[in-house]
Enzyme design. Structure first.
Site, PDB file in Angstrom:
ATOM      1  NE  ARG A 179      -3.557  -2.223   0.166  1.00 33.49           N
ATOM      2  CZ  ARG A 179      -3.414  -3.513  -0.618  1.00 33.49           C
ATOM      3  NH1 ARG A 179      -2.443  -3.444  -1.416  1.00 33.49           N
ATOM      4  NH2 ARG A 179      -4.195  -4.518  -0.519  1.00 33.49           N
ATOM      5  CB  SER A 230      -9.440  -2.953   3.473  1.00 35.55           C
ATOM      6  OG  SER A 230      -9.635  -4.285   2.790  1.00 35.55           O
ATOM      7  CD  GLU A 300      -6.021  -0.385   2.240  1.00 33.31           C
ATOM      8  OE1 GLU A 300      -6.710  -0.508   1.145  1.00 33.31           O
ATOM      9  OE2 GLU A 300      -5.307  -1.444   2.997  1.00 33.31           O
TER      10      GLU A 300
END
Length: 305
Positions: A179, A230, A300
Site C-alpha cells: 500500500r 478495507s 488505509e
C-alpha cells in the site's frame, strides 16, 4: 480577492472548455458517500488541462486535491476550502507500444482496465477487476487483492511533479511496497498515465478467473453498503479484520457508521453517516484493538482536510 474568484477568472480566460462546479458535495464523489462541499471542483478531460490547472491553482493558494473515483477517501463534513480536481474524465485506454503493453490514463477504472486486457488476451490484471478505484489511485497506493498488486504489472508511470515537471518512472523507481509507492512520499505529485506489461493468455480462462474473484469478493465483503473498502492496513503478522472480530467489534455503530457484520475489516455507511461518525468508529476500533491485542491499526483510507 479570494483564490476561487481569481481561479474562476483564469479558467474563463485560459481554459473556457473546462467543466467547473461550485460548492460541489464531496459525498457525490466518494464511495463512502460522506463529505461536505468542495469550494470548487474541476473535471479535466485532457492531461494538458490538468497540468495547466494544477500549476495555476498552486500559485493562487487553491491547495489542489486530485481524486479519481474517491474510493479510498474520507472527506470532512464541513467541506473543503480548496480546489478538487476529478480526473475520471481522463480515461483514454489503448494498446501500448509493444505487443503486451496496455497504456491507461489516470482516470481509467481498474475494472475497465482489467476487462480491456482480457479482451486483448493478456493476463495479469485479473486481481484488479473488482477493485473500485482508478489507475491513478491504484498506482499511488500500489493497490492489490488476491495475491496480485500493481507492482507486478506496472512497466512505467508518467507523473507530474510540482517542481520538476513531467517524468516517466520505471517500476523500480516507483519504489512499490505494501500500500505504498514513491508517490506516497510525494503527495503533491500526480499520475498522468501508466504502462502495464502483461502476459499472453487465454481470454476465456482470464474471464473465468475474474468471475471467480468477483464471486469471492461478493461473498465475503459488504458491497451492498457504501464504504472505502478495507478501512485499515494489514498489520505485520496479523489480519486487521480478524483482530477486530476477536475484540467483539462487529456491528459497532456510531450514527450511520458501523463495523460491518459481514467483514470486520470494513467500516460501512448504513445510511446517513457523517465523516465524524466514521472517524469515531475508526478511533474506537483502534483503541480497543490496541488495548486488547497490543496492535496499532493504521487506517488505509485517506482522511482529507
Amino acid at each position: 480577492m479570494d483564490w476561487y474568484t481569481e481561479l474562476d477568472k483564469w479558467i474563463a480566460d485560459y481554459l473556457p472548455d473546462l467543466k467547473v462546479a461550485c460548492d460541489e458535495p464531496m459525498s457525490r464523489h466518494t464511495s463512502f458517500r460522506v463529505g461536505g462541499p468542495a469550494k470548487r471542483m474541476a473535471f479535466p478531460e485532457k492531461g494538458e488541462q490538468l497540468v495547466l490547472l494544477l500549476e495555476t491553482a498552486r500559485d493562487l493558494g487553491a491547495r489542489p486535491l486530485v481524486i479519481g473515483n474517491g474510493t479510498n477517501l474520507l472527506a470532512p463534513d464541513e467541506g473543503l476550502n480548496r480546489l478538487v480536481i476529478d480526473t475520471s474524465g481522463m480515461c483514454r485506454l489503448e494498446a501500448g507500444e509493444g505487443p503486451r503493453i496496455v497504456t491507461a490514463e489516470a482516470g481509467v477504472p481498474l475494472a475497465r482496465l482489467a476487462d480491456f486486457a482480457c479482451k486483448q488476451g493478456l493476463t495479469g490484471l485479473e486481481f484488479a477487476h473488482g477493485i473500485p478505484g482508478t489507475v491513478g489511485g491504484g498506482v499511488c497506493m500500489n493497490a492489490g487483492a488476491y495475491d496480485g498488486e500493481m507492482k507486478g504489472v506496472i512497466q512505467s508511470v508518467t507523473v507530474l511533479f510540482p517542481e520538476e515537471g513531467i517524468k516517466t518512472l520505471s517500476n523500480e523507481e516507483m519504489d512499490f511496497g505494501y500500500r505504498h509507492s514513491l508517490l506516497s512520499d510525494h503527495p503533491d505529485a500526480v499520475v498522468l498515465r501508466a504502462d502495464f506489461a502483461l502476459t499472453p493468455g487465454d481470454e476465456a480462462a482470464i474471464r473465468e478467473k475474474m468471475r471467480q474473484l468477483m464471486a469471492r469478493r461478493k461473498a465475503s465483503q459488504p458491497l451492498e453498503y457504501p464504504s472505502a473498502g478495507s478501512t485499515f492496513k494489514r498489520p505485520a503478522g496479523y489480519y486487521a479484520g480478524t483482530l477486530i472480530d476477536q475484540c467483539g467489534l462487529k456491528g459497532l455503530t456510531v450514527g450511520g457508521a458501523q463495523v460491518s457484520e459481514k467483514h470486520a475489516g470494513f467500516v460501512i455507511n448504513t445510511g446517513g453517516a457523517t465523516c465524524a461518525d466514521v472517524l469515531a468508529v475508526i478511533r474506537q476500533v483502534q483503541e480497543r484493538v490496541l488495548a486488547e491485542k497490543g496492535v496499532r491499526l493504521e487506517p488505509e483510507v485517506r482522511i482529507i482536510h
